[in-house]
Design an enzyme around this catalytic site. Structure first.
Site, short mmCIF file in Angstrom:
data_model
loop_
_atom_site.label_atom_id
_atom_site.label_comp_id
_atom_site.label_asym_id
_atom_site.label_seq_id
_atom_site.Cartn_x
_atom_site.Cartn_y
_atom_site.Cartn_z
N HIS A 277 -131.61 -50.30 -42.61
CA HIS A 277 -130.67 -51.42 -42.69
C HIS A 277 -129.30 -50.96 -42.18
O HIS A 277 -128.81 -49.90 -42.58
CB HIS A 277 -130.60 -51.87 -44.14
CG HIS A 277 -129.81 -53.13 -44.37
ND1 HIS A 277 -128.45 -53.21 -44.16
CD2 HIS A 277 -130.21 -54.35 -44.81
CE1 HIS A 277 -128.05 -54.44 -44.45
NE2 HIS A 277 -129.09 -55.15 -44.85
N ARG A 325 -131.38 -55.31 -39.05
CA ARG A 325 -132.71 -54.70 -39.18
C ARG A 325 -133.56 -55.16 -38.00
O ARG A 325 -133.24 -56.15 -37.35
CB ARG A 325 -133.40 -55.20 -40.46
CG ARG A 325 -132.73 -54.86 -41.74
CD ARG A 325 -133.60 -55.32 -42.91
NE ARG A 325 -133.04 -56.47 -43.62
CZ ARG A 325 -133.74 -57.24 -44.46
NH1 ARG A 325 -135.02 -57.00 -44.66
NH2 ARG A 325 -133.17 -58.24 -45.09
N LYS A 328 -134.43 -58.97 -37.14
CA LYS A 328 -133.56 -59.89 -37.87
C LYS A 328 -132.51 -60.42 -36.89
O LYS A 328 -132.41 -60.00 -35.76
CB LYS A 328 -132.90 -59.20 -39.06
CG LYS A 328 -133.90 -58.83 -40.15
CD LYS A 328 -134.15 -59.96 -41.14
CE LYS A 328 -132.99 -60.11 -42.10
NZ LYS A 328 -133.17 -61.26 -43.00
N ASP A 331 -125.51 -60.82 -36.66
CA ASP A 331 -124.56 -61.25 -37.69
C ASP A 331 -123.26 -60.50 -37.41
O ASP A 331 -123.27 -59.28 -37.20
CB ASP A 331 -125.13 -60.90 -39.07
CG ASP A 331 -124.17 -61.23 -40.22
OD1 ASP A 331 -122.94 -61.33 -39.98
OD2 ASP A 331 -124.65 -61.39 -41.35
N CYS A 333 -120.94 -59.36 -39.15
CA CYS A 333 -120.51 -58.24 -40.00
C CYS A 333 -121.06 -56.91 -39.49
O CYS A 333 -120.47 -55.86 -39.74
CB CYS A 333 -120.88 -58.47 -41.46
SG CYS A 333 -122.62 -58.32 -41.84
N TYR A 334 -122.20 -56.97 -38.78
CA TYR A 334 -122.75 -55.70 -38.27
C TYR A 334 -121.93 -55.14 -37.11
O TYR A 334 -122.16 -54.02 -36.68
CB TYR A 334 -124.22 -55.87 -37.88
CG TYR A 334 -125.08 -56.18 -39.10
CD1 TYR A 334 -125.15 -55.28 -40.14
CD2 TYR A 334 -125.77 -57.37 -39.20
CE1 TYR A 334 -125.88 -55.56 -41.28
CE2 TYR A 334 -126.52 -57.66 -40.33
CZ TYR A 334 -126.57 -56.76 -41.37
OH TYR A 334 -127.30 -57.03 -42.49
N ASP A 396 -120.31 -65.03 -39.67
CA ASP A 396 -121.59 -64.42 -39.35
C ASP A 396 -122.04 -64.86 -37.95
O ASP A 396 -122.19 -64.04 -37.04
CB ASP A 396 -122.57 -64.86 -40.46
CG ASP A 396 -124.03 -64.65 -40.16
OD1 ASP A 396 -124.38 -64.27 -39.03
OD2 ASP A 396 -124.86 -64.89 -41.06
N ASP A 403 -115.56 -66.42 -43.76
CA ASP A 403 -115.23 -65.97 -45.11
C ASP A 403 -114.50 -64.63 -45.01
O ASP A 403 -114.38 -64.05 -43.92
CB ASP A 403 -116.50 -65.84 -45.98
CG ASP A 403 -117.55 -64.93 -45.38
OD1 ASP A 403 -117.18 -63.87 -44.85
OD2 ASP A 403 -118.75 -65.27 -45.43
N HIS A 406 -116.73 -61.49 -43.79
CA HIS A 406 -116.97 -61.42 -42.35
C HIS A 406 -115.68 -61.20 -41.57
O HIS A 406 -115.67 -60.51 -40.56
CB HIS A 406 -117.72 -62.67 -41.87
CG HIS A 406 -119.17 -62.65 -42.23
ND1 HIS A 406 -119.66 -63.20 -43.40
CD2 HIS A 406 -120.24 -62.11 -41.59
CE1 HIS A 406 -120.97 -63.00 -43.45
NE2 HIS A 406 -121.35 -62.35 -42.38
#
Lengths: 483, 529
Positions: A277, A325, A328, A331, A333-334, A396, A403, A406
Site C-alpha cells: 500500500h 495499490r 486501485k 487518488d 493523496c498518493y 482525491d 478536504d 487531500h
C-alpha cells in the site's frame, strides 16, 4: 512517447468545427469537445491496450479515466490554461479553504473528533506550502495543543482522549509549523519519552496507543518524534522492550519490522502479511531514512528492484496520478505518499553523490533518471485535484470533494515534483559533515509545465514539513541539554 | 386658568362612564396588563393623553384622589380629621380602588423571552396563562426532584456510615421512587425545553447517572478546528471523560461506550475503554462480536472497529485454548469466515478487513482448502481484485507447514513444495490469460516464480502469447499485455540477451507504457552498465 510538438500559445482549445458548420444544427455544448492541442495525447487518450474482459475493477477504472480525461483535456470554457494546457494553481482559493478548515467546524465533523490534531497539521502544512505565514497561528496552536496534552506524556485527539502516536505526531509537527520557543516548550520531552518507551514492544514494533494496534505508522511516527525532538534512544526501565544489558533502544528492530512488511509485489504493507500500500511505503522508507543514511539502510533491508518496479507501477496514464495499490484507482493523496518515495529511492541509489565510497553505490548514478512522469503527476494535480469552485481546496479526484487531508498531501506531492532532493556531506558553509544531510534545489527542466509563480515551498523528504521549520525545531532541541 | 362651570355629580358620573368605555378583550398579555393598570388608575389614561392640565377639574380631582389613596392608606400622608372624612367621602362616591397597579409594573412588564426569542408579553392571554401554569408545574417538579436527590443522598450517607442511628428517617429510596423521579425528569426536561429552550441531556435525566459529575470539554479560547458538537454527543463524552477518569468498568459504562460509538465510531479512546470493560466484566465474547458485526457493516471504512475485533479475537482465543475447547474454536472460525464474506461482499478491497483476515488465519491456523476456496471466489468474481490475490499468496506461501519462517517475501523458499509452485504458476497463467493486461496476475506469477526459484524463462512461452513482432514496426507489432512485454524483457536480461531486452524496454517507453518511460529508461541504463 507521444508529445506535443506544437507550442500553441492559445489558452483556448481550437474547436474543430469545419465539418459541422452549416451542415447539422448541433448545439454548441453537445458532442465531444476536442482536447487542447497543447496537451500530449498520452493524457487525453485511453491507454494503447484495450481490454474487453469486464469486471468491477475495470468498470470503475474506466469511469475514473473518463472523468480525469475530461479535466486533462484543458478545454473548459471557465478556466484559463497556460501554453502547455495547464491551469493555474488556485493559491488564494486553497488558502481560504484551509483557513476555514482551521476554524470552528460544523456538527457533521464530529466523526473527526479524534483527529483534530490532523486538521491542525494538514491545514498548517498546506498553508506553509502555499507560502502563507503560519506563525500567526502560534498562540492558538499552543492553546489547542495544551488541551490535547496528557500529563502522562503525549497528545490525544482532544480533551480526555488517550495519547496516540498519530495525534502526537500531528501535534508535534503543528508546533514545528508555527515555530518559536513558546510553541516548542509545550512539548514535555521527558513524559513524552517515557510514554514512547511504554509503547515499544519486545519484537521491535510500536503500538500506536497503549493497548492499540502495532503497524508501520508506529515505526515512522516514533522515528520522526525522536529525530525531531532529539530524544534519547535508550529505553526507560519500565518499557516492555527494556533489556537490562541496555542493548535495546526505541529504534531496535524497526528496520527488521519494516523488512517484514515488504510483500511479494515489492511494495510495503501496513503490517506483516498485509497487502502492499502506497501510504505505508512512504512511512517505511522515510522511517528508514531517519534511522540511517538512505543509501546504507534502504538497500540493506529491502528488495530495491522489486520495490522500484512496484512504485513505478503506481502511475497511470492517461490520468497521470498515482494509485495506492495494484489495480486501485488514482487518488490525489498518493501524490505525496508515492511521490514522496522517489527522493528517498533516489538517495538510496545515489548516496551522497559528492563524497561517498564507491562500493556503497551499487548502481551507476541515477542523477538523470526521471523515476516517474513529473509532467503526468503535475497535470493530474493541477487539472484534476483542484476544486474549481469558490470552495477551493484539493481533492482525491474530480468526482470527490476537497478536504484538508487531500489538500495537504496533494500540495506535498506537488512540492516533491517541483524540487530535487539529494544528499551531501557539506553544509551551507562548505564544512565537511560526519553524516550526509539533505539539500534541495528547485527543479527546472522540461517537466516544468506550470507557471513559475505556481511553485510551492519545498518540504523535507522525511519530516514532510518545509525544511526550515524542521531545522528550526530540530536545532532548538539539539542545543538543549538533558530534558 | 378660567374657572370651569360646576358640574353636577350625576353629570360627573355620566362623564366618567363615557370616559371609561368597555375596553375590547385584550389580545396579548401586555395589553391585558395595560388594561388592568388603567382599571386601577382612574383617569390615568386621559392624563397621559392630555396632561394634568388638560383634565377637567373633576377628572383632576379623581386622579388626585386616586393618586393619594394608597399614600393615605399607608399613612405616608396624614390628613386632618376633617379632610380625612371629606377624602373618604369622595373615595366612596367614586368607588376608587384602594390598591392599584404601580406605574413601574405597567412600563416594565418584562415577562422575558420564550425559547424562540419572542417577548412573552406578546402571547395571547390564554397562552400566557398556560405558560404560567407550566412554570408553576416545573417549580413543583423541581421541588419534588430536589427532595428525592436529598433523600437519596441521606440514604447513601447512612449506607457509608452504617453505625449512625438516625437512620429511621432516611430510608432507602425504593425502585419505584427512582422510576418516579425518572418520569419526573422526563417531564421537567420537556417543560424546560418548551419554556426556555433548555436542553436537559439524556444522562442528566437519568437517576442512574446522578453520582457522576460530567467533565465538560475544556476547550480553550480560540481553539483551532474546534467542532460544534451536537448536544447529545457533547453530553455523552463529558460523562465518558468522568467515568474513564474514575476507571469505572460497569454495565452502564458499556452502554455509554455503545452510545458514543454510535455517534462517532472513529473515537479510538472509547474503543480501548470498551475492551477494558469487556475484560473487567468478563462478558461473552461471541455476544460482543455479534454486536460488533452490525457496527462494522454500518461503518465500512472504520479503522478502530477492526482493532477491537482483533483484541476480542486474541482474548477469546486465549480463553478457549486454555479450556482446550475445540468446538468453540471451530465455531469461531466458521462464524468469523462467514462474517468476513459478508462484509467483503460490501467492499471487496477493504484494507482493514483483509488485514484482519490475515491475522485471523495466523491465529486460528486457517491454512485450509476452505480458506483458499473462499479467497478464490473473490478472484473468480473480479480477477483484478489484488487484495484477493495477495491473500492467496499469503495463504500459500506463509503456511508454516510449507514455508520457512522469516523467509522474505521476494526470496526463494526451499520449503515450498514444487507441486505447490506448479499449481500456482498454472493458476496465475490461467487467470492472466483471461485479462492479460491485469497486473495482479502477473505480479502473482513473478512472486510464485521467485518463491520457487524458477527462472522467468520458464514462463517465457506463456508471456510470448501476448506479444507479436516487437520492434518490427507499426502494424506488425501487436501487444496485448504490457506486463507480458516487461516480463519478456526480464527474461532476456536473465538470458543475457541485452539488446533484445533493451528493445523491449524501449518499446514500453515509446509506445506501450510511456507514462513510465523514466523507469524503462533507467532499466535500459542498468542493462547497459
Amino acid at each position: 512517447m507521444a508529445s506535443s510538438t506544437s507550442q500553441n500559445t492559445s489558452t483556448r482549445p481550437v474547436e474543430n468545427r469545419d465539418e459541422d458548420d452549416g451542415f447539422v444544427d448541433v448545439p454548441e455544448d453537445d458532442g465531444p469537445r476536442h482536447a487542447s492541442p497543447a496537451v500530449p495525447k498520452l493524457f487525453t487518450e485511453p491507454p494503447p491496450i484495450h481490454e474487453e474482459y469486464s469486471t468491477d475493477t475495470l468498470t470503475v477504472q474506466t469511469q475514473t479515466m473518463n472523468e480525469c480525461v475530461e479535466h486533462l483535456a484543458a478545454n473548459s470554457m471557465e478556466l484559463d490554461y497556460n501554453h502547455r494546457g495547464v491551469p493555474r494553481l488556485r493559491r488564494e482559493a486553497h488558502i481560504k479553504f484551509l483557513k476555514k478548515q482551521l476554524g470552528t467546524l460544523p456538527a457533521p465533523f464530529l466523526v473527526a473528533d479524534a483527529s483534530r490534531p490532523w486538521f491542525l497539521f494538514w491545514c498548517l502544512n498546506g498553508l506553509a506550502l502555499l507560502g502563507e505565514d503560519t506563525t500567526s497561528y502560534r498562540q492558538q496552536v499552543i492553546a489547542t495543543a495544551k488541551s490535547m496534552q496528557n500529563p502522562t506524556g503525549g497528545f490525544g485527539g482532544g480533551h480526555g482522549q488517550m495519547s496516540h502516536l498519530a495525534t502526537t505526531f500531528a501535534v508535534v509537527l503543528a508546533l514545528a509549523l508555527v515555530g518559536g520557543e513558546e510553541a516548542y516548550e509545550v512539548i514535555d520531552r521527558k513524559t513524552l519519552w517515557r510514554w514512547l518507551c511504554s509503547l515499544k514492544e519486545p519484537d521491535g514494533g510500536v503500538q500506536m496507543v497503549y493497548g492499540g494496534e502495532v503497524d508501520i505508522r508506529g515505526a515512522y511516527c516514533t522515528a520522526v518524534i525522536v529525530g525531531l525532538l532529539n530524544m534519547p534512544r535508550e529505553l526507560s526501565p519500565d518499557s516492555p522492550a527494556y533489556s537490562p544489558d541496555g542493548n535495546t533502544t526505541l529504534f531496535t528492530g524497526l528496520a527488521e519490522y519494516i523488512r517484514r512488511c515488504q510483500t511479494f509485489e515489492g511494495g510495503i504493507s501496513g503490517r506483516p502479511d498485509a497487502e502492499a500500500h502506497g501510504a505505508y511505503a512512504f512511512c517505511a522508507l522515510a522511517c528508514l531514512a531517519i534511522l540511517d543514511a538512505p543509501h546504507r539502510i534502504i538497500p540493506k533491508y529491502l528488495d530495491l528492484p522489486r520495490l522500484i518496479s512496484w512504485l513505478s507501477s503506481r502511475q497511470y496514464a492517461p490520468e497521470g496520478g498515482f494509485s495506492g495499490r495494484t489495480n486501485k484507482l488514482v487518488d490525489g493523496c498518493y501524490s505525496h505518499w508515492l511521490g514522496g518515495c522517489w527522493p528517498l529511492i533516489d538517495a538510496a541509489l545515489n548516496g551522497a553523490s559528492d563524497l561517498d565510497d564507491p562500493e556503497s553505490k551499487p548502481q551507476p548514478s541515477t542523477d538523470l533518471v526521471d523515476w516517474y512522469s513529473r509532467e503526468g503527476l503535475i497535470r493530474y494535480i493541477l487539472c484534476c485535484a483542484q476544486d474549481e469552485s469558490k470552495r477551493g481546496g484539493l481533492r482525491d479526484k474530480p468526482s470527490s470533494s476537497s478536504d484538508a487531508y487531500h489538500s495537504c498531501y496533494v500540495l506535498s506531492g506537488l512540492s516533491t515534483a517541483q524540487y530535487k532532493w539529494g544528499l551531501t556531506y557539506f553544509n551551507e558553509d562548505e564544512m565537511l559533515l560526519a553524516e550526509p544531510t539533505w539539500k534541495v534545489t528547485p527543479r527546472v527542466d522540461d517537466s516544468q509545465i506550470y507557471d513559475q509563480q505556481d511553485r510551492v515551498e519545498a518540504i523535507h523528504p522525511t519530516y514532510t514539513i518545509p525544511d526550515q521549520k524542521f531545522y528550526d525545531m530540530q536545532g532548538y532541541f539539539a542545543s538543549k541539554a538533558g530534558f | 386658568m378660567p374657572p370651569k362651570a360646576k358640574v353636577s355629580s350625576k353629570a360627573k358620573e355620566a362623564a366618567s362612564k363615557t370616559k371609561e368605555p368597555e375596553a375590547p378583550p385584550p389580545k396579548t398579555a401586555n395589553e391585558r396588563t395595560a388594561q388592568r393598570y388603567y382599571q386601577t388608575n382612574p383617569c390615568e389614561k386621559r392624563r397621559e393623553e392630555v396632561g394634568l392640565h388638560g383634565l377637567t377639574p373633576t377628572e383632576r380631582q379623581t386622579w388626585a384622589n386616586a393618586f393619594f389613596l394608597p399614600l393615605i392608606v399607608s399613612k405616608e400622608v396624614l390628613l386632618s380629621h376633617k379632610s380625612d372624612r371629606e377624602f373618604w367621602k369622595q373615595v366612596g362616591k367614586e368607588s376608587l380602588p384602594v390598591r392599584r397597579l404601580s406605574r413601574a409594573r405597567k412600563q416594565h412588564h418584562a415577562w422575558g423571552r420564550d425559547r424562540h426569542g419572542r417577548d412573552v408579553g406578546e402571547l395571547s392571554p390564554e397562552d400566557f396563562d398556560r405558560r404560567s401554569l407550566q412554570q408553576a408545574r416545573l417549580a413543583a417538579l423541581e421541588a419534588l426532584h430536589s427532595r428525592f436527590v436529598q433523600r437519596r443522598e441521606l440514604a447513601g450517607l447512612r449506607l457509608t456510615r452504617p453505625g449512625s442511628s438516625d437512620s429511621a428517617a432516611h430510608e432507602d429510596v425504593t425502585p419505584e421512587e427512582v422510576e418516579e423521579d425518572r418520569q419526573r425528569r422526563k417531564e421537567m426536561a420537556a417543560l424546560k425545553s418548551e419554556l426556555y429552550g433548555e436542553k436537559m441531556g439524556t444522562y442528566a435525566q437519568d437517576p442512574e447517572w446522578d453520582d457522576v459529575t460530567p467533565i465538560p470539554a475544556d476547550e480553550p479560547e480560540g481553539a483551532l478546528a474546534a467542532i460544534a458538537y451536537p448536544d447529545d454527543y457533547a453530553e455523552a463524552i463529558s460523562y465518558l471523560r468522568a467515568v474513564m477518569a474514575a476507571e469505572e468498568y460497569s454495565p452502564r459504562t458499556l452502554r455509554l461506550t455503545e452510545h458514543v460509538i454510535s455517534l462517532n465510531a472513529a473515537h479510538y479512546t472509547v474503543w480501548l475503554y470498551r475492551f477494558k470493560i469487556v475484560q473487567a466484566l468478563d462478558l461473552s465474547i461471541p455476544d460482543e462480536i455479534e454486536w460488533l458485526n452490525q457496527v462494522s457493516l454500518e461503518n465500512l471504512k472504520n479503522y478502530q472497529i477492526w482493532h477491537h475485533r482483533q483484541l476480542l479475537l486474541d482474548h477469546y482465543h486465549a480463553q478457549i485454548s486454555a479450556n482446550a475447547d475445540a468446538d468453540a474454536l471451530k465455531k469461531l472460525a466458521r462464524s468469523e469466515s462467514e462474517f468476513l464474506r459478508l462484509i467483503l461482499d460490501e467492499d471487496t478491497k477493504n484494507y482493514h478487513v483483509w488485514s484482519y483476515r490475515q491475522s485471523l488465519v495466523r491465529k486460528l491456523g486457517l491454512w485450509t482448502p476452505q480458506e483458499l476456496a473462499a479467497t478464490q471466489s473473490f478472484i473468480e468474481d473480479d480477477v483484478r481484485n489484488n487484495s484477493a490475490w495477495h491473500h492467496r499468496f499469503f495463504l500459500v506461501f506463509c503456511d508454516p507447514a510449507a514455508s520457512t519462517p522469516g523467509c522474505h517475501a521476494t526470496e526463494h523458499d526451499p520449503a515450498v513444495p514444487a507441486e505447490t509452485v506448479d499449481r500456482e504458476v498454472r493458476y496465475a497463467q490461467e487467470k492472466a490469460a483471461l485479462a492479460p493486461q491485469n497486473q495482479a496476475a502477473w505480479n502473482y506469477l513473478r512472486g510464485v516464480l521467485a518463491k520457487g526459484a524458477r527462472p522467468l524463462a520458464s514462463a517465457e512461452e506463456f508471456a510470448a502469447r501476448f506479444v507479436e513482432g516487437v520492434g518490427e514496426g507499426e502494424g506488425r507489432e501487436k501487444v496485448r499485455s504490457s506486463h507480458a512485454l516487461v516480463f519478456l524483457a526480464d527474461v532476456w536480461v536473465e538470458k543475457g540477451e541485452k539488446e533484445k531486452a533493451a528493445l523491449y524496454l524501449s518499446r514500453l517507453a515509446e509506445k506501450w507504457d510511456p507514462i513510465r518511460a523514466g523507469y524503462w529508461n533507467y532499466r535500459k541504463q542498468q542493462i547497459a552498465a
